[in-house]
Scaffold this active site. Structure first.
Site, PDB file in Angstrom:
ATOM      1  CE  LYS A  22      44.088  33.952  39.684  1.00 24.16           C
ATOM      2  NZ  LYS A  22      42.645  34.084  39.447  1.00 24.16           N
ATOM      3  CG  ASN A  23      42.124  30.457  38.354  1.00 26.10           C
ATOM      4  OD1 ASN A  23      42.105  31.347  39.206  1.00 26.10           O
ATOM      5  ND2 ASN A  23      42.204  30.708  37.069  1.00 26.10           N
ATOM      6  NE  ARG A  93      33.188  35.336  37.372  1.00 29.15           N
ATOM      7  CZ  ARG A  93      31.858  35.379  37.220  1.00 29.15           C
ATOM      8  NH1 ARG A  93      31.219  36.476  37.558  1.00 29.15           N
ATOM      9  NH2 ARG A  93      31.202  34.358  36.729  1.00 29.15           N
ATOM     10  CB  CYS A 117      36.119  42.213  36.122  1.00 27.40           C
ATOM     11  SG  CYS A 117      36.328  40.830  35.016  1.00 27.40           S
ATOM     12  NE  ARG A 122      34.472  36.704  34.495  1.00 31.64           N
ATOM     13  CZ  ARG A 122      35.634  36.664  35.161  1.00 31.64           C
ATOM     14  NH1 ARG A 122      36.353  37.749  35.246  1.00 31.64           N
ATOM     15  NH2 ARG A 122      36.026  35.568  35.762  1.00 31.64           N
ATOM     16  N   PRO A 123      28.414  37.127  33.994  1.00 32.10           N
ATOM     17  CG  PRO A 123      27.139  36.130  32.331  1.00 32.10           C
ATOM     18  CD  PRO A 123      28.394  36.898  32.550  1.00 32.10           C
ATOM     19  CB  ILE A 124      26.365  34.579  38.698  1.00 30.38           C
ATOM     20  CG1 ILE A 124      25.476  35.801  38.991  1.00 30.38           C
ATOM     21  CG2 ILE A 124      27.809  34.944  39.021  1.00 30.38           C
ATOM     22  CD1 ILE A 124      24.714  35.769  40.189  1.00 30.38           C
ATOM     23  CG  ASP A 125      23.335  33.066  33.174  1.00 29.95           C
ATOM     24  OD1 ASP A 125      24.515  33.456  33.277  1.00 29.95           O
ATOM     25  OD2 ASP A 125      22.927  32.411  32.207  1.00 29.95           O
ATOM     26  CG  LEU A 126      25.270  29.294  32.941  1.00 20.87           C
ATOM     27  CD1 LEU A 126      26.510  28.881  32.149  1.00 20.87           C
ATOM     28  CD2 LEU A 126      24.011  28.683  32.324  1.00 20.87           C
ATOM     29  CG  ASP A 305      42.803  32.486  32.390  1.00 18.74           C
ATOM     30  OD1 ASP A 305      42.664  31.740  33.371  1.00 18.74           O
ATOM     31  OD2 ASP A 305      41.917  33.271  32.015  1.00 18.74           O
ATOM     32  CB  VAL A 327      36.312  32.196  26.862  1.00 16.21           C
ATOM     33  CG1 VAL A 327      35.806  31.980  28.284  1.00 16.21           C
ATOM     34  CG2 VAL A 327      36.747  30.868  26.238  1.00 16.21           C
ATOM     35  NE  ARG A 397      42.520  39.863  41.244  1.00 13.18           N
ATOM     36  CZ  ARG A 397      41.353  39.802  40.578  1.00 13.18           C
ATOM     37  NH1 ARG A 397      41.012  40.759  39.739  1.00 13.18           N
ATOM     38  NH2 ARG A 397      40.544  38.783  40.747  1.00 13.18           N
TER      39      ARG A 397
HETATM   40  C1  EPZ Z   1      37.371  30.949  35.718  1.00 10.46           C
HETATM   41  O1  EPZ Z   1      36.522  32.090  35.751  1.00 10.46           O
HETATM   42  C2  EPZ Z   1      38.765  31.471  36.040  1.00 10.46           C
HETATM   43  N1  EPZ Z   1      38.777  32.062  37.381  1.00 10.46           N
HETATM   44  C3  EPZ Z   1      39.174  32.518  35.008  1.00 10.46           C
HETATM   45  O2  EPZ Z   1      40.505  32.906  35.305  1.00 10.46           O
HETATM   46  C4  EPZ Z   1      39.157  31.868  33.624  1.00 10.46           C
HETATM   47  O3  EPZ Z   1      39.467  32.835  32.657  1.00 10.46           O
HETATM   48  C5  EPZ Z   1      37.755  31.294  33.359  1.00 10.46           C
HETATM   49  O4  EPZ Z   1      37.399  30.368  34.408  1.00 10.46           O
HETATM   50  C6  EPZ Z   1      37.679  30.557  32.028  1.00 10.46           C
HETATM   51  O5  EPZ Z   1      38.622  29.521  32.006  1.00 10.46           O
HETATM   52  C7  EPZ Z   1      38.842  31.230  38.450  1.00 10.46           C
HETATM   53  O6  EPZ Z   1      38.876  30.023  38.328  1.00 10.46           O
HETATM   54  C8  EPZ Z   1      38.885  31.894  39.795  1.00 10.46           C
HETATM   55  P1  EPZ Z   1      33.492  30.879  33.450  1.00 10.46           P
HETATM   56  P2  EPZ Z   1      34.908  31.880  35.698  1.00 10.46           P
HETATM   57  O7  EPZ Z   1      32.344  30.816  34.381  1.00 10.46           O
HETATM   58  O8  EPZ Z   1      34.533  30.663  36.456  1.00 10.46           O
HETATM   59  C9  EPZ Z   1      30.063  32.789  30.867  1.00 10.46           C
HETATM   60  C10 EPZ Z   1      42.254  34.392  35.710  1.00 10.46           C
HETATM   61  O9  EPZ Z   1      42.839  35.201  34.993  1.00 10.46           O
HETATM   62  N2  EPZ Z   1      29.182  32.512  32.018  1.00 10.46           N
HETATM   63  O10 EPZ Z   1      34.030  29.610  32.873  1.00 10.46           O
HETATM   64  O11 EPZ Z   1      34.283  33.159  36.062  1.00 10.46           O
HETATM   65  C11 EPZ Z   1      30.993  33.960  31.165  1.00 10.46           C
HETATM   66  O12 EPZ Z   1      30.344  35.181  30.875  1.00 10.46           O
HETATM   67  C12 EPZ Z   1      40.750  34.276  35.650  1.00 10.46           C
HETATM   68  O13 EPZ Z   1      42.824  33.597  36.522  1.00 10.46           O
HETATM   69  C13 EPZ Z   1      27.809  32.717  31.878  1.00 10.46           C
HETATM   70  O14 EPZ Z   1      27.335  33.123  30.819  1.00 10.46           O
HETATM   71  O15 EPZ Z   1      34.711  31.632  34.144  1.00 10.46           O
HETATM   72  C14 EPZ Z   1      32.161  33.739  30.260  1.00 10.46           C
HETATM   73  O16 EPZ Z   1      31.836  34.267  28.982  1.00 10.46           O
HETATM   74  C15 EPZ Z   1      40.145  35.281  34.672  1.00 10.46           C
HETATM   75  N3  EPZ Z   1      27.001  32.481  32.939  1.00 10.46           N
HETATM   76  C16 EPZ Z   1      32.226  32.207  30.159  1.00 10.46           C
HETATM   77  O17 EPZ Z   1      30.989  31.708  30.667  1.00 10.46           O
HETATM   78  C17 EPZ Z   1      27.489  32.024  34.135  1.00 10.46           C
HETATM   79  O18 EPZ Z   1      26.691  31.797  35.071  1.00 10.46           O
HETATM   80  C18 EPZ Z   1      33.352  31.622  30.965  1.00 10.46           C
HETATM   81  O19 EPZ Z   1      33.124  31.925  32.307  1.00 10.46           O
HETATM   82  C19 EPZ Z   1      28.876  31.828  34.265  1.00 10.46           C
HETATM   83  C20 EPZ Z   1      29.707  32.077  33.191  1.00 10.46           C
END
Ligand code: EPZ
Length: 417
Positions: A22-23, A93, A117, A122-126, A305, A327, A397
């Site tokens: 999926k990912n 997301r 969620c 789940r911020p998107i600042d990066l 996960d 994480v 999902r």
């Molecule tokens: C991906 O989510 C996966 N989803 C998640 O899988 C997985 O748990 C996660 O990576 C970690 O491996 C998909 O690929 C669709 P991140 P993502 O950005 O990209 C912080 C599942 O069950 N962060 O690596 O959203 C954030 O808050 C799902 O299949 C910022 O601070 O994960 C978190 O603490 C759940 N700022 C950490 O990074 C940002 O701009 C990891 O988030 C982005 C993220």
């Protein structure tokens, strides 16, 4: 709303075939927006999240066909809309992954903030930091982000955290930017490598995917291609954990053993026999599992996960285990449900202390997120009596036909609509 019903403990035996990840599929669907040519994805499981992503790219004007033979065709020749439906984006997301491709291809996008969620804010600042560095003008307001860029410019971008989504979004945007983009402290997950392979087949110039530094040399245009995404390492890990927890003997077929190394290592620490073959892994547990300590980390560390699935397994292990979630800030929602089944768990900040019990007891529980739901299936397979899992849509999902796959391994599990 459907419910999964599991009767009595079992020992899983047999072979299970793993679907495409999926990912890996979700970012590849978003990446198809980068070209006006047709892209074809093969062996695509019709997961709920895949259907949402198809709806999202379709709403932008792309022609999308999810065919009966599990091929997904996407032709984004005319992107007629850059204003995405609020409800659609908030549903999932990962739909935020269209931002990079849209900025690169069309130069503008209006998209709702993806929102948090169950597992965290789940911020998107990066993501936004990367796009701003590449020259995008970004404004926030009324729950929306508006971004515009005449032509993105290559830049060096350091990610404060190796975010999977931010790495993917910036990498896709950089493919059509002017000049070189360097992403430092990039995520190293296998899904990043798979996306880079897809983009390279489209004509992108990417080096270093799978390491902490990725270099992307922008090109003028990208062309269509065909792709089969990597196997789902988390689905594979879920079945490996279920086999171990039920003291079964299961061949998990169609996996990349390298991608599940952290899970294999932990299973061996728990006293489980794990046999690695070229594209499959056999998990054989004859004794009660030993307790183990886990700390979730970005790849190649133990995957977040898999935190709830391994927690279900150690609930019936011999001894006390400590699981630390580094994480996400709120990924212990499954603990209250496991405690309804007799699990002995105490939470101390970001760590959970689990005292193993001989047997769990069946109960009425609810899935709180995708992987928590999978964990409850594993605990139900280890429990005396009947377990009823509600809110199964969370599980659908990310897992296709999970109850059928489990039934084929000998589980007494049915879905009640
Ligand atoms: C991906 O989510 C996966 N989803 C998640 O899988 C997985 O748990 C996660 O990576 C970690 O491996 C998909 O690929 C669709 P991140 P993502 O950005 O990209 C912080 C599942 O069950 N962060 O690596 O959203 C954030 O808050 C799902 O299949 C910022 O601070 O994960 C978190 O603490 C759940 N700022 C950490 O990074 C940002 O701009 C990891 O988030 C982005 C993220």
């Amino acid at each position: 709303m459907s419910t999964l019903i599991i009767e009595n403990p079992c020992q899983l035996q047999g072979t299970v075939n793993i679907s495409c990840a999926k990912n890996a599929i979700l970012p590849v669907i978003a990446a198809s927006l980068l070209t006006e040519d047709k892209c074809t994805l093969e062996e695509v499981a019709a997961l709920e999240d895949v259907k949402v992503m198809v709806e999202v790219v379709n709403s932008l004007g792309a022609e999308v066909n999810l065919n009966k033979d599990n091929t997904l065709e996407i032709a984004a020749s005319n992107i007629v809309n850059h204003d995405t439906a609020y409800e659609l984006i908030r549903k999932m997301r990962a739909s935020f992954l269209i931002m990079g491709p849209m900025l690169a291809r069309v130069g503008k996008i209006r998209i709702s903030l993806p929102g948090g969620c169950a597992i965290g804010s789940r911020p998107i600042d990066l993501h936004l930091k990367g796009f701003s560095a590449m020259g995008a003008n970004i404004t926030l307001g009324h729950g929306y982000i508006e971004a515009q860029a005449d032509k993105l410019k290559g830049e060096s971008i350091y990610l404060d955290f190796p975010s999977v989504g931010a790495t993917e979004n910036i990498m896709m945007a950089a493919c059509l930017a002017e000049g070189m983009t360097i992403i430092e402290n990039a995520a190293e997950e296998p899904e990043i490598v798979d996306l880079a392979n897809f983009l390279s087949k489209m004509g992108a110039k990417i080096k270093g995917a799978g390491t902490d530094t990725i270099r992307i040399e922008g090109v003028q245009r990208l062309k269509g291609t065909t792709h089969v995404a990597i196997p789902d390492r988390i689905e594979a890990g879920t079945f490996m954990m279920a086999a171990a927890a039920t003291r079964g003997d299961v061949l998990v077929d169609g996996v990349v053993p390298e991608h599940v190394k952290p899970i294999t290592a932990k299973l061996k620490e728990m006293g489980v026999e794990v046999f690695e073959y070229e594209k499959s892994i056999r998990v054989k547990a004859t004794e009660r599992l030993k307790s183990v300590d886990i700390k979730t980390m970005p790849y190649p560390g133990f995957p977040t996960d898999m935190q709830s699935p391994i927690m279900s397994a150690v609930c019936v292990a011999k001894g006390t285990s400590v699981i630390t979630e580094t994480v996400f800030e709120n990924r212990f929602m499954h603990i209250n449900e496991l405690k309804l089944m007799g699990a002995k768990i105490k939470v101390d900040g970001r760590s959970a202390i689990i005292e193993g019990v001989e047997r769990l007891s069946g109960a009425k529980v609810k899935a709180t997120d995708l992987r928590a739901g999978a964990a409850l299936i594993i605990s139900g397979l280890c429990a005396e009596g009947r377990t009823e899992i509600s809110e199964v849509y969370h599980i659908d999902r990310g897992y296709i036909n999970i109850e059928e796959k489990m039934r084929k391994l000998g589980a007494n599990i049915i879905r009640r609509e």
